[in-house]
Design a protein around this motif. Structure first.
Motif, PDB file in Angstrom:
ATOM      1  N   LEU A   1       6.619  -3.861   5.184  1.00 14.59           N
ATOM      2  CA  LEU A   1       7.613  -2.895   5.653  1.00 14.59           C
ATOM      3  C   LEU A   1       7.258  -1.483   5.209  1.00 14.59           C
ATOM      4  O   LEU A   1       7.445  -0.523   5.962  1.00 14.59           O
ATOM      5  CB  LEU A   1       8.998  -3.285   5.147  1.00 14.59           C
ATOM      6  CG  LEU A   1       9.575  -4.582   5.731  1.00 14.59           C
ATOM      7  CD1 LEU A   1      10.909  -4.909   5.073  1.00 14.59           C
ATOM      8  CD2 LEU A   1       9.747  -4.463   7.249  1.00 14.59           C
TER       9      LEU A   1
ATOM     10  N   PRO B   1      13.169   2.749   2.561  1.00 13.16           N
ATOM     11  CA  PRO B   1      13.981   2.221   3.678  1.00 13.16           C
ATOM     12  C   PRO B   1      14.484   3.291   4.638  1.00 13.16           C
ATOM     13  O   PRO B   1      14.691   3.031   5.810  1.00 13.16           O
ATOM     14  CB  PRO B   1      15.136   1.531   2.948  1.00 13.16           C
ATOM     15  CG  PRO B   1      14.537   1.112   1.640  1.00 13.16           C
ATOM     16  CD  PRO B   1      13.605   2.230   1.258  1.00 13.16           C
TER      17      PRO B   1
ATOM     18  N   ASP C   1       7.866  -6.604   1.370  1.00 13.70           N
ATOM     19  CA  ASP C   1       7.986  -5.218   0.928  1.00 13.70           C
ATOM     20  C   ASP C   1       6.744  -4.407   1.295  1.00 13.70           C
ATOM     21  O   ASP C   1       6.851  -3.265   1.762  1.00 13.70           O
ATOM     22  CB  ASP C   1       8.206  -5.167  -0.585  1.00 13.70           C
ATOM     23  CG  ASP C   1       9.582  -5.665  -0.998  1.00 13.70           C
ATOM     24  OD1 ASP C   1      10.462  -5.765  -0.119  1.00 13.70           O
ATOM     25  OD2 ASP C   1       9.773  -5.970  -2.195  1.00 13.70           O
TER      26      ASP C   1
ATOM     27  N   ASP D   1      14.002  -5.956   9.384  1.00 11.63           N
ATOM     28  CA  ASP D   1      13.503  -6.443   8.081  1.00 11.63           C
ATOM     29  C   ASP D   1      13.735  -7.936   7.909  1.00 11.63           C
ATOM     30  O   ASP D   1      12.872  -8.657   7.388  1.00 11.63           O
ATOM     31  CB  ASP D   1      14.188  -5.685   6.936  1.00 11.63           C
ATOM     32  CG  ASP D   1      13.852  -4.205   6.937  1.00 11.63           C
ATOM     33  OD1 ASP D   1      13.210  -3.743   7.904  1.00 11.63           O
ATOM     34  OD2 ASP D   1      14.224  -3.503   5.988  1.00 11.63           O
TER      35      ASP D   1
END
Length: 444
Positions: free
Chosen positions: A327, A398, A324, A94
């Motif tokens: 990902l 996540p 964001d 990340d």
């Protein structure tokens, strides 16, 4: 596989060290190839400029890859890795994505908001594509970083924070020479940075611009764009004697402007080359001011002021939003092979059971068999619809990988099937290929 960044920049290393580590031409190609040949690296791209040298790689092992890349940077630069290590930074997964997007948006530049970095990223991308060291993961990541950079410049006032390294240099020149209009400027070199320098001089009101370059035709073309004139490279000493302001940025590996070529008098030289074009001994000449990259680094000329805080904050918000989104999409994509594997297994079960039905009830006519088959398939599709949609949504979090693992465990999916799907997707996602999944692959 995960994305790794190993590098150093003006934020972590002195210009003298950056000069030694910076690579270009055949040396850059060799570094690309050497890194890719490492057993733990699948893809690689290198950004090498006057302000940074960064290796971006897709790797399967973090520590081993960091060690190998650091060693190769040391080997190619001649700087002992022990000396290099204290200036290196490492970003992984990340953080690597966030770093590249920040670089593309101009937030990590010496002059915040300068647009040249987009060209440098684009050049690094093109070279890696040409050399075959880039795959689908880095290709998509770098392409997205370019889009983030364009968005930052389009939607915010980041351009006004620092138009370019040249603009900052001219600001320093004005402090020494006073107003620039009416001064004679000499541009040494005819590359992209020299072209930017000439254009910036013209916008600053400088009308007497001379361009000198080893390839005279290129000097002529550049001079024509700003209403200046070109001079042969052999006339460089004579042109230096007449210039008030000199901007030099060539691709030479040795000094271009020596101290004995410069006449002591009020004069400002801006050296934007890496390695340096101007002999540092010029600083000892009376009246002569030499500003190089290290001087600009120390002066904090490119940090902007409080009036630019809003623009910088807006770009940071864009970067956060884009990171964001990237990902989330990347995590969701990871679960797709598992979903495809689940639907494939379900289809196999359906076909097997329909085969058993036909063998047990052979008297069923074709129309009845078709109706039963459609009914069974609809039931299976409806049962699988909710969990597959939900797992794709959960995969964007996540900890999304855990949901795919749970799905594989619950339905006892063969791990080889998702991997096979992933390999097919990797081939389809190569640059220039259609990356849109079919409706069947998407589970639609």
């Amino acid at each position: 596989m995960s994305v790794l960044v190993v590098g150093l920049s003006h934020r972590t290393a002195p210009v003298a060290l950056l000069e030694r580590v910076s690579v270009s031409g055949d040396s850059l190609v060799k570094l690309l190839r050497d890194v890719q040949q490492d057993a733990h690296v699948a893809e690689v791209m290198v950004i090498s400029s006057c302000n940074r040298v960064e290796v971006y790689a897709e790797v399967d092992r973090f520590h081993a890859a960091v060690t190998s890349i650091s060693r190769l940077l040391g080997a190619h630069s001649g700087v002992p890795v022990e000396q290099l290590a204290s200036h290196l930074y490492v970003h992984y997964e990340d953080r690597a994505v966030e770093h590249l997007f920040s670089v593309g948006a101009g937030l990590d530049s010496m002059v915040v908001g300068e647009g040249q970095i987009l060209g440098q990223v684009r050049a690094a991308l093109k070279l890696a594509q040409q050399e075959g060291t880039l795959g689908p993961t880095l290709n998509e990541l770098v392409q997205q970083s370019l889009r983030v950079g364009k968005r930052a410049h389009t939607e915010t006032g980041i351009d006004r924070v620092g138009a370019s390294l040249v603009g900052v240099g001219l600001t320093l020149a004005e402090r020494v020479l006073g107003p620039l209009p009416g001064r004679r400027a000499l541009v040494v070199g005819a590359g992209s940075m020299s072209a930017l320098s000439a254009a910036t001089l013209q916008r600053a009101g400088v009308t007497d611009i001379v361009v000198v370059n080893r390839t005279h035709d290129r000097a002529v073309r550049l001079a024509q764009t700003v209403g200046g004139r070109a001079a042969p490279f052999g006339d460089l000493p004579a042109e230096l004697a007449e210039a008030d302001l000199v901007i030099s940025c060539t691709g030479a590996t040795d000094v271009v402007l020596t101290a004995d070529m410069v006449t002591p008098r009020e004069m400002f030289l801006l050296d934007l080359a890496l390695p340096h074009d101007v002999d540092p001994a010029v600083r000892r000449l009376p009246g002569v001011t030499l500003v190089g990259l290290e001087t600009m680094q120390e002066s904090e000329a490119g940090t902007g002021d409080e009036g630019h805080a809003e623009a910088i904050a807006a770009v940071r918000a864009i970067v956060t939003q884009e990171v964001d989104a990237y990902l989330s999409a990347e995590r969701a994509a990871r679960v797709t092979p598992t979903v495809v594997a689940l639907r494939s297994k379900a289809a196999q079960v359906v076909e097997a059971e329909l085969g058993r039905l036909v063998s047990r009830v052979p008297e069923l006519d074709g129309r009845a068999r078709d109706e039963v088959a459609q009914t069974v398939r609809r039931v299976v599709d409806k049962l699988l619809h909710e969990p597959t949609v939900r797992v794709k949504q959960l995969a964007e979090s996540p900890a999304g990988d855990h949901y795919a693992e749970a799905l594989r465990e619950l339905f006892n999916l063969d791990p080889k099937v998702p991997e096979a799907v992933r390999r097919i997707e990797t081939i389809d996602a190569e640059p220039g290929r259609n990356t849109e999944p079919s409706k069947k692959e998407a589970g639609l």
